[in-house]
Scaffold this active site. Structure first.
Site, PDB file in Angstrom:
ATOM      1  CG  ASP A 139      -2.187   1.144   1.232  1.00 37.12           C
ATOM      2  OD1 ASP A 139      -2.649   1.173   0.304  1.00 37.12           O
ATOM      3  OD2 ASP A 139      -2.356   1.652   2.176  1.00 37.12           O
ATOM      4  CE1 TYR A 141      -0.336   9.185   4.084  1.00 40.76           C
ATOM      5  CE2 TYR A 141       1.998   9.964   3.861  1.00 40.76           C
ATOM      6  CZ  TYR A 141       0.721  10.080   4.405  1.00 40.76           C
ATOM      7  OH  TYR A 141       0.416  11.143   5.295  1.00 40.76           O
ATOM      8  CG  HIS A 146      -4.588  10.724   2.674  1.00 39.25           C
ATOM      9  ND1 HIS A 146      -5.455  10.749   3.755  1.00 39.25           N
ATOM     10  CD2 HIS A 146      -3.625   9.758   3.121  1.00 39.25           C
ATOM     11  CE1 HIS A 146      -5.139   9.695   4.605  1.00 39.25           C
ATOM     12  NE2 HIS A 146      -4.225   9.463   3.998  1.00 39.25           N
ATOM     13  CD  GLU A 212      -6.158   5.294   4.692  1.00 40.30           C
ATOM     14  OE1 GLU A 212      -5.738   5.846   5.491  1.00 40.30           O
ATOM     15  OE2 GLU A 212      -5.636   4.253   4.064  1.00 40.30           O
ATOM     16  CD  GLU A 214      -5.540   3.021  -0.292  1.00 39.94           C
ATOM     17  OE1 GLU A 214      -4.846   2.392  -1.117  1.00 39.94           O
ATOM     18  OE2 GLU A 214      -5.235   2.975   0.974  1.00 39.94           O
ATOM     19  CG  ASP A 246      -5.182   0.330   3.811  1.00 42.55           C
ATOM     20  OD1 ASP A 246      -5.436  -0.530   4.137  1.00 42.55           O
ATOM     21  OD2 ASP A 246      -4.553   1.534   4.050  1.00 42.55           O
ATOM     22  NE  ARG A 250      -7.687   6.912   9.615  1.00 44.20           N
ATOM     23  CZ  ARG A 250      -7.025   6.705   8.478  1.00 44.20           C
ATOM     24  NH1 ARG A 250      -5.748   6.573   8.618  1.00 44.20           N
ATOM     25  NH2 ARG A 250      -7.487   7.117   7.508  1.00 44.20           N
ATOM     26  CD  GLN A 253      -2.869   4.584  10.769  1.00 46.65           C
ATOM     27  OE1 GLN A 253      -4.073   4.698  10.612  1.00 46.65           O
ATOM     28  NE2 GLN A 253      -1.922   5.293   9.694  1.00 46.65           N
ATOM     29  CE  LYS A 266      -3.446   2.247   7.324  1.00 50.65           C
ATOM     30  NZ  LYS A 266      -4.136   2.973   6.758  1.00 50.65           N
ATOM     31  CB  THR A 270      -7.206  -4.677   2.384  1.00 54.14           C
ATOM     32  OG1 THR A 270      -5.979  -4.350   3.156  1.00 54.14           O
ATOM     33  CG2 THR A 270      -7.021  -3.876   1.067  1.00 54.14           C
ATOM     34  CB  THR A 373      -6.363   7.961   1.445  1.00 56.63           C
ATOM     35  OG1 THR A 373      -6.164   6.881   2.189  1.00 56.63           O
ATOM     36  CG2 THR A 373      -7.605   8.599   1.217  1.00 56.63           C
ATOM     37  CD  GLU A 387      -7.922  12.497   3.971  1.00 53.40           C
ATOM     38  OE1 GLU A 387      -7.466  13.612   3.228  1.00 53.40           O
ATOM     39  OE2 GLU A 387      -8.098  11.543   3.572  1.00 53.40           O
TER      40      GLU A 387
END
Length: 448
Positions: A139, A141, A146, A212, A214, A246, A250, A253, A266, A270, A373, A387
């Site tokens: 994955d 970024y 984002h 997320e 994606e 994904d 939070r 994380q 994570k 998925t 994301t 976000e």
């Protein structure tokens, strides 16, 4: 500049499967995405193609037709797409052309039309499965909007990592927990950060569960260990694209990510959409890579290719819809909570492949890569709840009065994607759906 167009992209082309000719169909004859399905009549997993509201059984079709090359016919007998993808872009391009000819409205003499009842199954009678046996999942970024929005919640004075504009940042995810949507996503358990400095962390169900938005893409033949894929060859290693969610815990994380990045936050799930839209079908919808502002560095040579900069991006309109348990109990429809577009990626998929292999890492047929994301520049295009709710501090209020800072049990998230361009038939990606199931509290109590 649009290149690599042929008769398969002809907007005037029609299929004898009437639903494929509807203007709002995700799966017209110009698309023909591949996936893996089973049905009530045959529980065996097999490869299929989406056409309108039906699935064409490629295992049966390939055995009944001499038009398929023997390696392709053999690959279509498998229960996943790995063997087909391993044949490479050229073989898949030829296969897509053959299937299109068979499904064309003028194909009155071929096996598919003569035996449509046996070869075509209504989608509502099908169960869909993960398209490939995913050995490796990475994955990235690559969505800069984002990265800025999420980073600003932690370090507002300097939201982007110092390396962000130099390398495509990524991490290796958990391939075994990739699942196809629709499906249930169990709320994970884990350690949550201490409530105050010096306090101990708590243990229990994730309290800040998030999605997320994606896109995912699948690899073709791959590369030998120690042999990087050059940037000017990287796009030929990308077979096709799908939607990808994904899922992210939070709070877990936040507590675990330093210094090695996400782990349990994570790896619990998925989700991918059932259909892989073949790269060749997306030729009319290629776009330039995201324009870099003045002052941003030019990518290093191993990440820079003129053709990739001119057409390595994708113009895919993305949508996220939310349905709560309360909404479904009163027959309310899911509501759209945000939109975005794949063209907002700072790094192209080809750059991700080139960077992934520059150290000699070997990619394999059917490997899955997530883009990261894909948020956009406006507040309506922030593509995770982290976000657009400001880490839960500014919950959204739904039409029925419910409020959401993060996802609650029973919430169902649906991703949809669609490509449209003047002069071409619109195509879609279907949907990627996941519904949140409550955590296993018996485990939580046992560890309290």
């Amino acid at each position: 500049m649009i290149e690599n167009l042929d008769e398969t992209h002809d907007p005037a082309r029609r299929s004898f499967v009437e639903a494929a000719n509807d203007a709002d169909s995700d799966f017209p004859i110009q698309n023909l995405p591949v996936g893996v399905f089973s049905n009530t009549a045959d529980s065996a997993l097999r490869v299929g193609v989406a056409i309108g509201n039906h699935v064409l059984d490629l295992k049966k079709v390939s055995l009944a037709s001499e038009r398929f090359a023997e390696p392709v016919r053999n690959a279509l007998q498998e229960s996943s797409l790995n063997a087909l993808f391993a044949l490479g872009r050229s073989a898949i391009r030829d296969t897509r052309r053959i299937i299109g000819d068979m499904l064309d409205h003028g194909s009155s003499g071929n096996q598919v039309r003569r035996h449509a009842a046996d070869l075509l199954t209504p989608m509502e009678e099908c169960t869909f499965h993960v398209p490939t046996k995913v050995a490796n999942y990475t994955d990235f970024y690559a969505g800069i909007y984002h990265a800025r929005a999420a980073g600003a919640l932690l370090t507002p004075e300097d939201p982007l990592p110092a390396n962000y504009k130099w390398i495509p940042i990524g991490y290796h995810g958990r391939a075994s927990s990739v699942q196809v949507g629709p499906g249930g996503v169990r709320r994970p358990l884990g350690q949550r950060p201490p409530a105050a400095s010096g306090a101990v962390p708590s243990f229990g169900p994730c309290e800040r569960l998030d999605f997320e938005l994606e896109m995912g893409f699948y690899l073709a033949t791959g590369n030998r260990l120690g042999r990087p894929i050059p940037i000017n060859e990287a796009s030929d290693e990308i077979v096709g694209f799908s939607l990808l969610n994904d899922w992210s815990a939070r709070d877990i994380q936040r507590w675990e990510m330093y210094p090695l990045g996400p782990f349990l936050s994570k790896s619990f799930a998925t989700s991918v959409s059932p259909w892989v839209v073949i790269t060749d079908a997306l030729a009319p919808f290629r776009t330039a890579a995201l324009s870099r502002p003045e002052g941003d560095p030019r990518p290093l040579d191993y990440l820079f290719d003129v053709a990739d900069q001119a057409g390595g991006g994708l113009d895919v309109h993305l949508r996220v819809l939310l349905s709560t348990e309360k909404m479904r109990s009163t027959d309310e429809r899911a509501i759209e909570i945000l939109t975005s577009n794949a063209k907002y990626l700072y790094w192209t998929p080809a750059q991700m492949v080139a960077h992934h292999t520059i150290n000699g890492c070997n990619l394999q047929p059917g490997d899955l890569i997530g883009t990261g994301t894909i948020s956009g520049p406006s507040s309506a295009e922030l593509s995770s709840m982290l976000e657009f709710t400001g880490a839960g501090l500014n919950p959204i209020t739904l039409a029925n009065g419910e409020r959401r800072g993060f996802l609650q049990d029973g919430d169902e998230i649906t991703f949809r994607g669609r490509c449209s361009r003047q002069g071409f038939a619109s195509i879609g990606f279907g949907s990627c759906v996941g519904r949140i199931e409550s955590a296993d509290l018996s485990i939580a109590r046992a560890n309290h």
